[in-house]
Design an enzyme around this catalytic site. Structure first.
Site, PDB file in Angstrom:
ATOM      1  N   ASP A 250     -18.149  -6.260  -4.402  1.00 26.31           N
ATOM      2  CA  ASP A 250     -17.826  -7.598  -4.199  1.00 26.31           C
ATOM      3  C   ASP A 250     -18.686  -8.813  -4.577  1.00 26.31           C
ATOM      4  O   ASP A 250     -18.390  -9.746  -4.733  1.00 26.31           O
ATOM      5  CB  ASP A 250     -17.398  -7.947  -2.456  1.00 26.31           C
ATOM      6  N   CYS A 251     -19.939  -8.196  -4.687  1.00 25.86           N
ATOM      7  CA  CYS A 251     -20.920  -9.028  -4.950  1.00 25.86           C
ATOM      8  C   CYS A 251     -21.481  -9.201  -6.546  1.00 25.86           C
ATOM      9  O   CYS A 251     -22.482 -10.003  -6.833  1.00 25.86           O
ATOM     10  CB  CYS A 251     -22.209  -8.790  -4.081  1.00 25.86           C
TER      11      CYS A 251
END
Ligand code: BGC
Ligand code: NOJ
Length: 827
Positions: free
Chosen positions: A488-489
């Site tokens: 997600d990052c």
């Protein structure tokens, strides 16, 4: 036995022997509609279905001292005035023989002080919306004693976020009723709610409190309530402010005498037209709830409910039970990892001590992966979950990144565009079909975006999921990443310079051509699963099409995703490599090594072995495999959130445990059982129990992250319980190391064991038959299964054919030199 406790495997409990654990070590109560978090000192809270919207009791996250707010008891010696909490918090007095036993769906906390032994059992009976506390007090003195026992909970005004912020309203809304030994919390019942909470006690009361500040006294905390200190309740009735529930029971115990007090903290709904009694009044109609309270306060019903709970868990966990030479493996597989998978099934990422219960909904990719760890335990509920997930898919084949568990609707605020999301649905459905044989799910009609009229078979949903990737290829023929993939990052299309802005959903640059090698690997894996399913549906042409898409993608990975010694991670918005030897930081990432090898890429040309060698060289640490190296030392706007974390934490070079089992599986695919098992143990909570001072989180469940080698304290874990690590670890150990792998046509017994082992035994229930498995292997050799003996018949290879439902099947699997077929005398 460590400084903090030990595993009691026979009782299926972790026993904590001192209250001041490095962090609160929690357990979960409830597995249907009513839930609670309970720490080893009775901290935590209860909620009905939704941890944000139906919070029964208050909990202050990030408080000092830590973990305040819970299910508290105070015992007071009426003669001396001395008082203490038998669960240590909130008074924190010295206790003798403190024990907290966290078991499957229950917790028992007890201690001795001043000659009084007090043990309290907490659990949620199956099928009920309440938690029971059973307290037993034994007078170990040789004289009789007069005691006051006070209970205490603080009610939450339902919506936990509003409760923690909207004081101008909430200080004026609180309402309660007290009826005999029951406190009813009925804030907002007068208007639109038809539910209330109650806190009941089995004994006649000598007093009570429902106004928190009357119970505590001005400027006091839960550690020294004025009512307890003085031995007298105020009999307060809350009007606004902060409603609480406290019973005051007086007991006299002869020497050696044991007394029991039972409490119920419950939730109840009345029919909207039957809220009040008499109608037209403002008094709760208690007729239906009274019966429930009376039934559960009955001492015999406590025992019966507890037995039912134990049976329930035995049945769940009974699907797979193993006996191996390694105790960590045994207790992880047989008890704790499976239990953790059930907790993630129930709670997704909503409520733990790291997830506040007011944040995220159900993640699409998270829920699909979680399912891999519980499908064998609750196939019917897994099926429902799959249909819910598929219904949040968009007509494009993409998916809402999250959905709300109560409404089952996609979350508009986060939206879609996480381009890995839809592919996980294929893996989850494939796992479900292999486990159950229920190919009928492929025909189930499910809408897109929950829109009535858009129903299409699940199989079509899966086809669109695959198509979604193919319609979004980038300049190198690799899948475009969108907002992020599994990581997600890694935000390659968002260039955020504004504090507080979302790294994932901010769109401030046109194009969005960044590509993900990870999604390419995931696609290759998913395309093969769907091709197999299509073939079995008689759709040979479709299967061939998917296989050719799969091989084209694998070629793109080989041409543009291979860096020489490992798989690259991505191409950024400008077409620069991410996760390549040419980068100054973030040269190698773990995710594509795991995913590409799991997909089979490089197994035939040495690249898989090379990639795993690079993992071992650059990423493996004694505390697990870090996510990437070198960690980013400064913020990089072109990479996003990953570089927002200080080096060694979370996605920036932390041991992001979810990825470790992928490498474990990959190692088994290249036949390296020793390395697979070594990696398995590095993050295994039980194997880390001995270093609890460093690890800090619970030694019985996986944590999302262990600080990496660049961190200030490498080896320190955070974010225990609700993590995809649970499912993938269970898959890695049971299906790949132990090799008990459900397949469409039977159960595979295909272990890849550490050389030192001499085999193991297992029981596996699969499609209604019970398989009693013995794997035989000469210690000291590595090797794979050469043949099986199934109910006395030799079968080459490792596929145990399907047996009829209800059958008991004996399976022997032989690894390595075939010494076992030689009579013993001639070996
Ligand atoms: C975390 C990720 C998580 C994401 C959820 C990030 O801050 O580092 O692990 O997936 O939040 O939105
Ligand atoms: C936690 C999230 O829940 C999950 O979806 C994600 O894959 C990992 N973090 C890695 O970013």
């Amino acid at each position: 036995m460590t400084r903090f406790g030990y595993f009691d495997d026979d009782a299926r409990e972790y026993v904590i022997t001192r209250p001041d654990t490095p962090l609160p070590w929690i357990n979960y109560l409830g597995s249907e509609d009513f839930f609670g978090i309970i720490s080893n000192t009775a901290g935590g809270y209860a909620f009905y279905r939704d941890a944000r919207l139906r919070r029964l009791t208050r909990y202050r996250y990030n408080n000092t001292p830590v973990d305040v707010g819970g299910r508290y008891l105070y015992v007071r010696d009426r003669e001396t005035g001395e008082f203490w909490s038998p669960s240590w918090q909130p008074t924190r007095d010295d206790l003798g023989d403190y024990r907290c036993r966290h078991g499957l769906g229950y917790t028992i906390i007890g201690s001795t002080r001043a000659g009084m032994r007090v043990d309290t059992l907490y659990f949620v009976p199956l099928g009920q919306t309440l938690e029971l506390w059973r307290t037993r007090i034994t007078n170990q003195r040789d004289s009789s004693v007069g005691l006051s026992v006070f209970s205490a909970v603080e009610f939450c005004l339902w919506d936990a976020l509003d409760d923690a912020t909207n004081f101008q309203r909430n200080y004026s809304t609180g309402e309660v009723e007290v009826d005999a030994s029951v406190v009813f919390h009925k804030t907002e019942y007068r208007e639109r709610r038809n539910h209330f909470a109650y806190f009941a006690c089995s004994e006649r009361l000598v007093g009570f409190d429902t106004q928190r500040d009357a119970f505590l006294g001005p400027y006091r905390g839960w550690d020294r309530p004025v009512a307890v200190e003085c031995g007298e309740s105020a009999n307060s009735i809350a009007h606004g402010w902060a409603p609480c529930g406290s019973h005051h029971v007086a007991l006299t115990l002869a020497p050696g005498e044991t007394r029991e007090i039972r409490f119920i903290l419950g939730y109840w709904e009345n029919a909207i037209e039957a809220k009040f009694d008499p109608p037209g009044s403002q008094t709760i109609d208690k007729r239906s709830v009274h019966e429930v309270i009376a039934r559960h306060l009955d001492p015999s019903s406590v025992d019966a409910a507890l037995t039912a709970l134990a049976d329930h868990w035995s049945e769940r966990l009974g699907t797979i039970q193993v006996s191996t030479p390694d105790e960590h493996t045994n207790r992880t597989v047989n008890i704790w990892n499976a239990y953790q998978c059930m907790v993630t099934f129930n709670l997704s990422r909503s409520a733990s001590l790291f997830e506040s219960g007011i944040g995220r909904g159900m993640g699409f990719r998270d829920s699909n992966q979680d399912l891999l760890g519980f499908v064998h335990m609750i196939p019917a509920r897994a099926r429902d979950r799959l249909l819910d997930l598929a219904a949040t898919q968009l007509p494009s084949g993409g998916a809402f990144h999250q959905y709300q568990p109560l409404t089952k609707r996609g979350n508009d605020a986060v939206g879609s565009g996480f381009n890995d999301d839809p592919l996980w649905l294929i893996l989850a459905v494939a796992a479900y079909v292999k486990e159950t044989g229920d190919a009928g799910i492929l025909d189930a009609a499910v809408p897109y975006e929950n829109r009535p009229g858009s129903e299409a078979p699940v199989f079509e949903h899966l086809q669109r999921a695959l198509q979604y990737t193919l319609e979004r290829l980038g300049p190198h023929g690799l899948p475009r990443i969108g907002r992020a993939d599994w990581n997600d990052c890694l935000n390659l299309n968002c260039f955020s310079e504004t504090p507080g802005e979302s790294f994932q959903t901010t769109e401030n640059r046109q194009g969005g051509v960044a590509e993900s090698v990870f999604i390419a690997g995931l696609f290759v894996l998913a395309a093969e699963e769907l091709a197999t399913i299509a073939e079995r549906q008689g759709l040979g042409g479709v299967a061939a099409e998917y296989r050719s898409a799969r091989s084209a993608m694998a070629t793109a990975v080989r041409d543009h995703g291979w860096d020489g010694s490992w798989f690259r991670r991505a191409y950024d918005h400008a077409g620069n490599t991410v996760g390549s030897a040419t980068n100054d930081e973030g040269r190698i990432y773990v995710e594509p090594q795991g995913m590409c090898v799991m997909a089979g890429i490089g197994l035939d040309d040495g690249r898989a072995v090379a990639a795993l060698g690079s993992v071992s060289e650059h990423l493996a640490t004694p505390h697990g495999i870090v996510l990437q190296q070198p960690a980013y030392t400064r913020y990089r706007v072109e990479l996003g959130e990953i570089s927002s974390y200080p080096p060694g934490y979370k996605e920036n070079g932390g041991v992001f445990c979810h990825t470790n089992p992928w490498i474990v599986i990959a190692e088994t695919l290249v036949g390296n059982g020793d390395r697979a098992f070594d990696y398995f143990l590095r993050i295994n909570p039980s194997a880390r129990e001995a270093i609890s001072d460093l690890h800090r989180c619970e030694p019985y469940v996986y944590a999302q992250m262990i600080a990496g080698k660049d961190a200030v304290v490498p080896g320190e874990a955070k974010n225990s319980w609700l993590t995809g690590t649970a499912a993938w670890s269970l898959v890695a150990i049971t299906q790949w190391i132990l090799g008990l792998r459900p397949d469409h046509d039977g159960l595979r017994v295909d272990p890849c064991l550490p050389a030192a082992w001499n085999g193991f035994t297992a029981r596996r229930t699969f499609r209604g038959a019970r398989y009693h498995i013995t794997v035989r292997k000469p210690a000291g050799v590595a090797g794979r299964v050469s043949h099986l003996v199934v109910d006395g018949h030799r079968i080459d290879g490792h596929l145990v054919p399907l047996a009829p439902e209800g059958a008991d099947v004996t399976v022997e699997a032989f690894i390595g030199p075939d010494v076992y077929s030689i009579p013993h005398s001639r070996r």
